[in-house]
Design a protein around this motif. Structure first.
Motif, PDB file in Angstrom:
ATOM      1  N   VAL A   1       6.141   8.180   6.361  1.00  0.00           N
ATOM      2  CA  VAL A   1       5.230   7.051   6.615  1.00  0.00           C
ATOM      3  C   VAL A   1       5.869   5.746   6.170  1.00  0.00           C
ATOM      4  O   VAL A   1       5.798   4.723   6.875  1.00  0.00           O
ATOM      5  CB  VAL A   1       3.883   7.279   5.900  1.00  0.00           C
ATOM      6  CG1 VAL A   1       3.016   6.020   5.983  1.00  0.00           C
ATOM      7  CG2 VAL A   1       3.147   8.462   6.504  1.00  0.00           C
ATOM      8  N   ASN A   2       6.520   5.742   5.000  1.00  0.00           N
ATOM      9  CA  ASN A   2       7.210   4.535   4.532  1.00  0.00           C
ATOM     10  C   ASN A   2       8.273   4.075   5.525  1.00  0.00           C
ATOM     11  O   ASN A   2       8.402   2.881   5.808  1.00  0.00           O
ATOM     12  CB  ASN A   2       7.861   4.804   3.166  1.00  0.00           C
ATOM     13  CG  ASN A   2       6.918   4.547   2.020  1.00  0.00           C
ATOM     14  OD1 ASN A   2       6.158   3.576   2.036  1.00  0.00           O
ATOM     15  ND2 ASN A   2       6.930   5.390   1.024  1.00  0.00           N
ATOM     16  N   LEU A   3       9.048   5.002   6.054  1.00  0.00           N
ATOM     17  CA  LEU A   3      10.107   4.653   7.000  1.00  0.00           C
ATOM     18  C   LEU A   3       9.537   4.060   8.285  1.00  0.00           C
ATOM     19  O   LEU A   3      10.116   3.128   8.860  1.00  0.00           O
ATOM     20  CB  LEU A   3      10.947   5.894   7.340  1.00  0.00           C
ATOM     21  CG  LEU A   3      11.861   6.423   6.228  1.00  0.00           C
ATOM     22  CD1 LEU A   3      12.491   7.748   6.643  1.00  0.00           C
ATOM     23  CD2 LEU A   3      12.955   5.397   5.905  1.00  0.00           C
ATOM     24  N   LEU A   4       8.391   4.566   8.733  1.00  0.00           N
ATOM     25  CA  LEU A   4       7.841   4.136  10.011  1.00  0.00           C
ATOM     26  C   LEU A   4       7.118   2.798   9.950  1.00  0.00           C
ATOM     27  O   LEU A   4       7.049   2.092  10.958  1.00  0.00           O
ATOM     28  CB  LEU A   4       6.890   5.211  10.559  1.00  0.00           C
ATOM     29  CG  LEU A   4       7.541   6.550  10.944  1.00  0.00           C
ATOM     30  CD1 LEU A   4       6.500   7.499  11.512  1.00  0.00           C
ATOM     31  CD2 LEU A   4       8.667   6.342  11.956  1.00  0.00           C
ATOM     32  N   ILE A   5       6.572   2.427   8.796  1.00  0.00           N
ATOM     33  CA  ILE A   5       5.797   1.185   8.739  1.00  0.00           C
ATOM     34  C   ILE A   5       6.567   0.025   8.126  1.00  0.00           C
ATOM     35  O   ILE A   5       6.053  -1.091   8.064  1.00  0.00           O
ATOM     36  CB  ILE A   5       4.474   1.381   7.967  1.00  0.00           C
ATOM     37  CG1 ILE A   5       4.725   1.616   6.473  1.00  0.00           C
ATOM     38  CG2 ILE A   5       3.661   2.504   8.550  1.00  0.00           C
ATOM     39  CD1 ILE A   5       3.450   1.689   5.665  1.00  0.00           C
ATOM     40  N   MET A   6       7.801   0.264   7.682  1.00  0.00           N
ATOM     41  CA  MET A   6       8.524  -0.806   6.995  1.00  0.00           C
ATOM     42  C   MET A   6       8.915  -1.972   7.919  1.00  0.00           C
ATOM     43  O   MET A   6       9.176  -3.072   7.445  1.00  0.00           O
ATOM     44  CB  MET A   6       9.778  -0.261   6.299  1.00  0.00           C
ATOM     45  CG  MET A   6      10.849   0.269   7.234  1.00  0.00           C
ATOM     46  SD  MET A   6      12.425   0.617   6.396  1.00  0.00           S
ATOM     47  CE  MET A   6      11.906   1.512   4.947  1.00  0.00           C
ATOM     48  N   ASP A   7       8.915  -1.753   9.246  1.00  0.00           N
ATOM     49  CA  ASP A   7       9.274  -2.837  10.166  1.00  0.00           C
ATOM     50  C   ASP A   7       8.061  -3.612  10.658  1.00  0.00           C
ATOM     51  O   ASP A   7       8.203  -4.588  11.404  1.00  0.00           O
ATOM     52  CB  ASP A   7      10.055  -2.292  11.362  1.00  0.00           C
ATOM     53  CG  ASP A   7       9.247  -1.274  12.169  1.00  0.00           C
ATOM     54  OD1 ASP A   7       8.176  -0.855  11.682  1.00  0.00           O
ATOM     55  OD2 ASP A   7       9.695  -0.905  13.268  1.00  0.00           O
ATOM     56  N   GLY A   8       6.846  -3.186  10.261  1.00  0.00           N
ATOM     57  CA  GLY A   8       5.644  -3.909  10.669  1.00  0.00           C
ATOM     58  C   GLY A   8       5.272  -3.708  12.122  1.00  0.00           C
ATOM     59  O   GLY A   8       4.502  -4.480  12.690  1.00  0.00           O
ATOM     60  N   LYS A   9       5.806  -2.648  12.759  1.00  0.00           N
ATOM     61  CA  LYS A   9       5.516  -2.375  14.166  1.00  0.00           C
ATOM     62  C   LYS A   9       5.232  -0.887  14.353  1.00  0.00           C
ATOM     63  O   LYS A   9       5.674  -0.058  13.562  1.00  0.00           O
ATOM     64  CB  LYS A   9       6.695  -2.782  15.059  1.00  0.00           C
ATOM     65  CG  LYS A   9       7.044  -4.268  14.987  1.00  0.00           C
ATOM     66  CD  LYS A   9       8.281  -4.579  15.808  1.00  0.00           C
ATOM     67  CE  LYS A   9       8.649  -6.062  15.681  1.00  0.00           C
ATOM     68  NZ  LYS A   9       9.874  -6.394  16.454  1.00  0.00           N
TER      69      LYS A   9
ATOM     70  N   SER B   1       0.831  -1.209   0.000  1.00  0.00           N
ATOM     71  CA  SER B   1       0.000   0.000   0.000  1.00  0.00           C
ATOM     72  C   SER B   1       0.863   1.255   0.000  1.00  0.00           C
ATOM     73  O   SER B   1       0.596   2.216  -0.736  1.00  0.00           O
ATOM     74  CB  SER B   1      -0.916  -0.003   1.225  1.00  0.00           C
ATOM     75  OG  SER B   1      -1.780  -1.121   1.213  1.00  0.00           O
ATOM     76  N   ALA B   2       1.932   1.245   0.818  1.00  0.00           N
ATOM     77  CA  ALA B   2       2.815   2.412   0.891  1.00  0.00           C
ATOM     78  C   ALA B   2       3.540   2.637  -0.435  1.00  0.00           C
ATOM     79  O   ALA B   2       3.767   3.781  -0.850  1.00  0.00           O
ATOM     80  CB  ALA B   2       3.820   2.228   2.024  1.00  0.00           C
ATOM     81  N   SER B   3       3.897   1.537  -1.119  1.00  0.00           N
ATOM     82  CA  SER B   3       4.584   1.668  -2.407  1.00  0.00           C
ATOM     83  C   SER B   3       3.664   2.298  -3.458  1.00  0.00           C
ATOM     84  O   SER B   3       4.100   3.139  -4.257  1.00  0.00           O
ATOM     85  CB  SER B   3       5.068   0.294  -2.892  1.00  0.00           C
ATOM     86  OG  SER B   3       5.997  -0.254  -1.980  1.00  0.00           O
TER      87      SER B   3
END
Length: 401
Positions: free
Chosen positions: A370-378, A173-175
């Motif tokens: 937003v991409n940086l914050l959600i890339m770890d799944g946490k 979704s972020a991509s």
């Protein structure tokens, strides 16, 4: 002599009951077995929430516009009227989705999930307020990505030290959100290049319109492919573990559909009144028009999504939160904005994908964060604070602009 069969002839169906009348057949079509009745459906729809008390502002919006009251009153009444209408649109869509299933639910959310944004956007477009259209669309994206997602991370962090969600679905979704963002950067780069090369202004405008309309068609195609990916081929990535549990149907499908149509029509009038009062309100009370379009309108239009997202985060359902926030932003960037470009094409309004350089940069850095914050799944409360802080900085920048 054989006994005479004195059993009366049974009607078709051989169950002894009289055949259903035309009225009964019509009612059975309008309401499936087990669904709530019309009275029960509309009772829930209009009296199911205290927020619906704000519907009193709907007639005030109409009266103030017809009698030509002060611009601030017209703006305020229309502003307050749209808030409960946005919630009712979401409620009717949710009730329809409980019966129609996941695939049709996705199509409904694509069509009506951002109905207020579409209505406000078309109303402003038809009045020639291109800047209001662009800032309100950008504001909706930023509101969902920064304010709503940040508030959800913050609320979830209050109850859980760390919340987990499906990485692959979130990154996909972020991509797509990043792709939609890039398609807004390209027209800005094209416009800048044409200005530096001192190209004829008419030719540059025609080129920008062609680029925007072609890109809009391609974005709509990509969005359709994303729906197919999300609802059909890779649906398992987007389904939360507890999704759908405890859901109780409060409205019949036809009642919800009729309510959806009714609220959409009412919202279109209130949106038209709201847009008509923006210019005078901004001039008389010295409120920057970009601030109205970027901050105030999206907060009203996304009111229902704000509450839903934060509530799901507090219950630990972070997949649903990501779906509401990022998914709604994707709908705006890859569906609503291209749709408005096409509508402008049809109605001969020069709506393009060229946003001001500052707005394009703001969107790009927001999507990047937003991409940086959600890339770890946490997620945790600190990440929520970061998103909210960026949103407040952007709001301040547009207030002084």
């Amino acid at each position: 002599m054989p006994p005479t069969d004195r059993t009366p002839l049974l009607p078709n169906g051989s169950n002894g009951h009289p055949p259903p009348s035309v009225a009964q057949k019509f009612i059975s079509v309008l309401r499936a077995e087990g669904e709530p009745g019309w009275l029960q459906s509309y009772k829930f729809f209009f009296f199911g929430s205290w927020l619906n008390l704000l519907l009193l502002f709907v007639p005030l919006s109409v009266v103030s516009h017809q009698l030509g009251w002060d611009a601030a009153l017209r703006f305020g009444f229309s502003f307050m009227a749209i808030m409960p209408l946005a919630k009712l649109l979401g409620e009717a869509t949710d009730q329809m989705s409980l019966t129609l299933g996941q695939t049709l639910s996705g199509l409904l959310n694509a069509s009506f999930g951002n109905a207020v944004e579409i209505i406000v956007g078309i109303a402003a477009l038809l009045q020639g307020e291109i800047r209001i259209v662009q800032t309100s669309m950008l504001g909706s994206i930023l509101s969902n990505l920064l304010l709503v997602l940040g508030s959800s991370f913050l609320a979830g962090g209050y109850y859980y030290s760390e919340s987990n969600f499906q990485i692959t679905a979130a990154q996909t979704s972020a991509s797509l959100m990043t792709l939609a963002c890039i398609t807004l950067v390209i027209p800005a780069a094209y416009h800048s290049a044409q200005e530096h090369s001192k190209t004829d202004s008419l030719r540059a405008t025609d080129g920008l319109l062609t680029l925007s309309r072609g890109t809009a068609l391609l974005l709509l195609a990509v969005y359709v492919a994303y729906l197919f990916f999300q609802l059909k081929t890779h649906a398992y990535l987007f389904i939360a573990e507890d999704e759908g549990e405890g859901e109780e149907q409060k409205m019949s499908v036809v009642a919800a559909g009729s309510a959806l149509l009714l609220v959409t029509v009412i919202t279109s009038f209130c949106a038209d009144y709201l847009v008509a009062s923006i210019d005078e309100t901004a001039q008389r009370y010295h409120v920057p028009k970009p601030f109205i379009g970027l901050i105030l309108l999206p907060i009203v239009a996304n009111a229902a999504e704000h509450v839903t997202s934060v509530w799901m985060a507090m219950k630990g359902k972070m997949e649903l939160t990501i779906g509401v926030c990022v998914g709604s932003s994707i709908q705006i960037a890859a569906f609503v904005v291209p749709l408005l470009v096409i509508v402008g094409w049809i109605t001969k309004h020069e709506m393009t994908l060229f946003f001001a350089d500052f707005e394009t940069i703001v969107l790009f850095v927001s999507v990047m964060l937003v991409n940086l914050l959600i890339m770890d799944g946490k997620s945790n409360y600190m990440e929520g604070l970061m998103l909210i802080m960026l949103y407040l900085v952007i709001a301040l920048a547009f207030w002084v602009s």
